[in-house]
Enzyme design. Structure first.
Site, mmCIF file in Angstrom:
data_model
loop_
_atom_site.group_PDB
_atom_site.id
_atom_site.type_symbol
_atom_site.label_atom_id
_atom_site.label_comp_id
_atom_site.label_asym_id
_atom_site.label_seq_id
_atom_site.Cartn_x
_atom_site.Cartn_y
_atom_site.Cartn_z
ATOM 1 N N HIS A 3 0.853 -1.194 0.000
ATOM 2 C CA HIS A 3 0.000 0.000 0.000
ATOM 3 C C HIS A 3 0.881 1.234 0.000
ATOM 4 O O HIS A 3 1.828 1.341 0.770
ATOM 5 C CB HIS A 3 -0.897 0.032 1.240
ATOM 6 C CG HIS A 3 -1.797 1.231 1.238
ATOM 7 N ND1 HIS A 3 -2.989 1.248 0.563
ATOM 8 C CD2 HIS A 3 -1.655 2.463 1.776
ATOM 9 C CE1 HIS A 3 -3.546 2.430 0.700
ATOM 10 N NE2 HIS A 3 -2.749 3.190 1.438
ATOM 11 N N ASP A 36 -15.453 1.615 6.776
ATOM 12 C CA ASP A 36 -14.459 2.606 6.348
ATOM 13 C C ASP A 36 -15.036 3.506 5.265
ATOM 14 O O ASP A 36 -14.810 4.721 5.269
ATOM 15 C CB ASP A 36 -13.192 1.927 5.831
ATOM 16 C CG ASP A 36 -12.203 2.958 5.300
ATOM 17 O OD1 ASP A 36 -11.750 3.794 6.111
ATOM 18 O OD2 ASP A 36 -11.917 2.966 4.094
ATOM 19 N N ARG A 46 -15.521 11.769 7.132
ATOM 20 C CA ARG A 46 -14.286 12.496 7.484
ATOM 21 C C ARG A 46 -13.965 13.546 6.436
ATOM 22 O O ARG A 46 -13.550 14.665 6.753
ATOM 23 C CB ARG A 46 -13.119 11.513 7.634
ATOM 24 C CG ARG A 46 -13.193 10.708 8.926
ATOM 25 C CD ARG A 46 -12.218 9.544 8.902
ATOM 26 N NE ARG A 46 -10.850 9.977 8.757
ATOM 27 C CZ ARG A 46 -9.902 9.257 8.145
ATOM 28 N NH1 ARG A 46 -10.179 8.064 7.647
ATOM 29 N NH2 ARG A 46 -8.679 9.729 8.050
ATOM 30 N N SER A 91 -8.037 3.291 8.970
ATOM 31 C CA SER A 91 -8.733 3.248 7.680
ATOM 32 C C SER A 91 -7.931 2.399 6.682
ATOM 33 O O SER A 91 -8.477 1.493 6.036
ATOM 34 C CB SER A 91 -8.896 4.689 7.160
ATOM 35 O OG SER A 91 -9.238 4.703 5.807
ATOM 36 N N LYS A 119 -8.565 -2.063 5.607
ATOM 37 C CA LYS A 119 -8.728 -2.557 4.232
ATOM 38 C C LYS A 119 -7.638 -3.570 3.894
ATOM 39 O O LYS A 119 -7.878 -4.583 3.244
ATOM 40 C CB LYS A 119 -8.711 -1.387 3.241
ATOM 41 C CG LYS A 119 -9.992 -0.564 3.330
ATOM 42 C CD LYS A 119 -9.977 0.644 2.433
ATOM 43 C CE LYS A 119 -9.067 1.714 2.946
ATOM 44 N NZ LYS A 119 -9.387 3.084 2.677
HETATM 45 N N1 URA Z 1 -6.260 6.614 2.612
HETATM 46 C C1 URA Z 1 -7.218 5.866 3.222
HETATM 47 O O1 URA Z 1 -7.615 4.829 2.729
HETATM 48 N N2 URA Z 1 -7.706 6.333 4.387
HETATM 49 C C2 URA Z 1 -7.303 7.473 4.971
HETATM 50 O O2 URA Z 1 -7.781 7.822 6.018
HETATM 51 C C3 URA Z 1 -6.300 8.230 4.314
HETATM 52 C C4 URA Z 1 -5.794 7.751 3.143
#
Ligand code: URA
Length: 418
Positions: free
Chosen positions: A80, A159, A166, A181, A185
């Site tokens: 990621h 999320d 957010r 967050s 995932k």
């Molecule tokens: N990317 C995400 O998936 N979540 C966040 O809070 C910030 C960046």
């Protein structure tokens, strides 16, 4: 339990229990807690933070709000990147690592902002599909070792709902919230090994190296606590990653790197991250894995993987041999030096905003992207350019008057006369 008690506890910096966090997340996801109460709690987290135990509980609660991926593959690695301008590393590193015998199962998203996300970039390849089924995903992984699927609605619904909230309540920039967050995932994708690339600088979420390091350390500890082999690297995003910014242009650059034609900072970062992934997967020491990654490029094996994955996902594999088959812009504008200059810095964020003006990104979810639009940087920091030499080239099919974009693009470059 009730939401007001939970908001008050976080407001007073009292630690929440695992069951309180679980209840909060599942009640919000189910629609039993209204947006205004969740916003109040998120703001309390932004101001007061969460303990590491609370962050882990929040990550698990969000992960468990939806499906957890189960692949019938013995060892998978995932990567990621927290994203930035010109970041096309996922579809360079994926084929490199896969061609070294380690499966890279990747889920990515579309982008809001400067350029599209990884999914949009790949969709600039004619016919390329990322809305593939679980079965297709697994089959492609078994054949080539690399596949990218777009984020499904079943994964981490908590999320999705919290991130949208957010975004509209000024509560994105909180390290525990960003960590949970992203990690929820990643844990739902359930790879055995996880490499996190946390970027800092003007084009990144984290503006300073210190904050990026804090986020990286926290994500690494959360990943390990969840039983994953996990490592987080911190990398610089103060200038754009690579020379191309824009969807089809970035695929072109990825092909150039994978074919060994393009060396430089992007190649170096991709080799370094690929080597880290291979090391996590137990393929040897970092030095041995670096040699493996370089060989995957120079032998053409990594490009072969990319070509075959493109074919299996419905795309035109010929783009790997002829990048002129990618969408081409109808208009271009060359920005030249008016005198002899040296480039001192390139502001990623401003370059990103210029590419948005050219049509390469979207401001709202429903905007249509111009796949051909973007910028090619013909210079890098430290380069000396003679009068009339090219600094950068702007491309667009939606825009023919480049005056505003050119002013913004030039404003991103700091130079000195030599
Ligand atoms: N990317 C995400 O998936 N979540 C966040 O809070 C910030 C960046």
């Amino acid at each position: 339990m009730n939401a007001i008690d939970i908001i008050n506890k976080t407001k007073k910096k009292n630690e929440l229990s695992e069951s309180e966090i679980k209840w909060l997340v599942s009640s919000y996801t189910d629609g039993d807690i209204p947006d205004y109460q969740m916003s109040a709690w998120l703001m309390a987290v932004c101001l007061n933070g969460l303990t590491e135990t609370e962050t882990l509980s929040l990550t698990y609660a969000m992960r468990d709000s939806g499906k957890i991926e189960k692949l019938d593959i013995p060892l998978t690695v995932d990567k990621h990147s927290t994203g930035g301008v010109g970041d096309k590393t996922s579809f360079i590193i994926g084929p490199i690592v896969a061609s070294c015998g380690v499966c890279v199962a990747k889920m990515s998203g579309r982008g809001l902002g400067h350029t599209g996300g990884t999914i949009d970039k790949l969709e600039s390849i004619s016919g390329f599909r990322t809305d593939i089924t679980h079965e297709e995903f697994e089959e492609i992984l078994k054949k080539t070792g690399f596949s990218i699927i777009s984020q499904t609605d079943e994964l981490c619904p908590a999320d999705r709902k919290m991130y949208a909230l957010r975004n509209s309540t000024g509560t994105v920039d909180s390290i525990p919230l960003i960590c949970s967050s992203i990690m929820s995932k990643k844990l739902a994708m359930n790879a055995d090994c996880l490499l996190l690339d946390v970027k800092y600088g003007s084009g990144a979420f984290m503006k300073t190296r210190e904050d990026a390091q804090k986020l990286a350390d926290l994500m690494e500890r959360i990943g390990r606590a969840a039983g994953k082999k996990c490592r987080a690297d911190v990398t610089d995003m103060n200038s754009p990653l690579g020379r191309c910014i824009g969807n089809a242009l970035e695929v072109r650059e990825a092909v150039d790197v994978l074919s060994g034609r393009s060396k430089g900072r992007l190649y170096d970062i991709c080799i370094e991250l690929a080597a880290d992934m291979l090391e996590l997967a137990g393929k040897g020491t970092v030095d041995e894995c670096t040699a493996l990654a370089k060989d995957a490029v120079s032998s053409g094996r990594a490009l072969d993987v990319f070509r075959e994955t493109i074919r299996l996902q419905g795309g035109d594999p010929r783009v790997c041999d002829d990048t002129s088959l990618l969408p081409q812009a109808e208009h271009k504008f060359v920005i030249r030096a008016m005198e002899d200059i040296e480039i001192l810095s390139i502001d990623s964020e401003e370059i990103g905003m210029t590419s948005l003006l050219l049509g390469a990104g979207r401001v709202s979810k429903t905007d249509k992207i111009d796949m051909s639009a973007g910028i090619v940087m013909n210079c890098d920091v430290g380069d000396k350019i003679s009068m009339d030499g090219t600094i950068m080239t702007l491309y667009s099919s939606t825009l023919s008057d480049f005056s505003d974009a050119a002013v913004r693009a030039l404003g991103a470059i700091r130079f000195r006369r030599i």
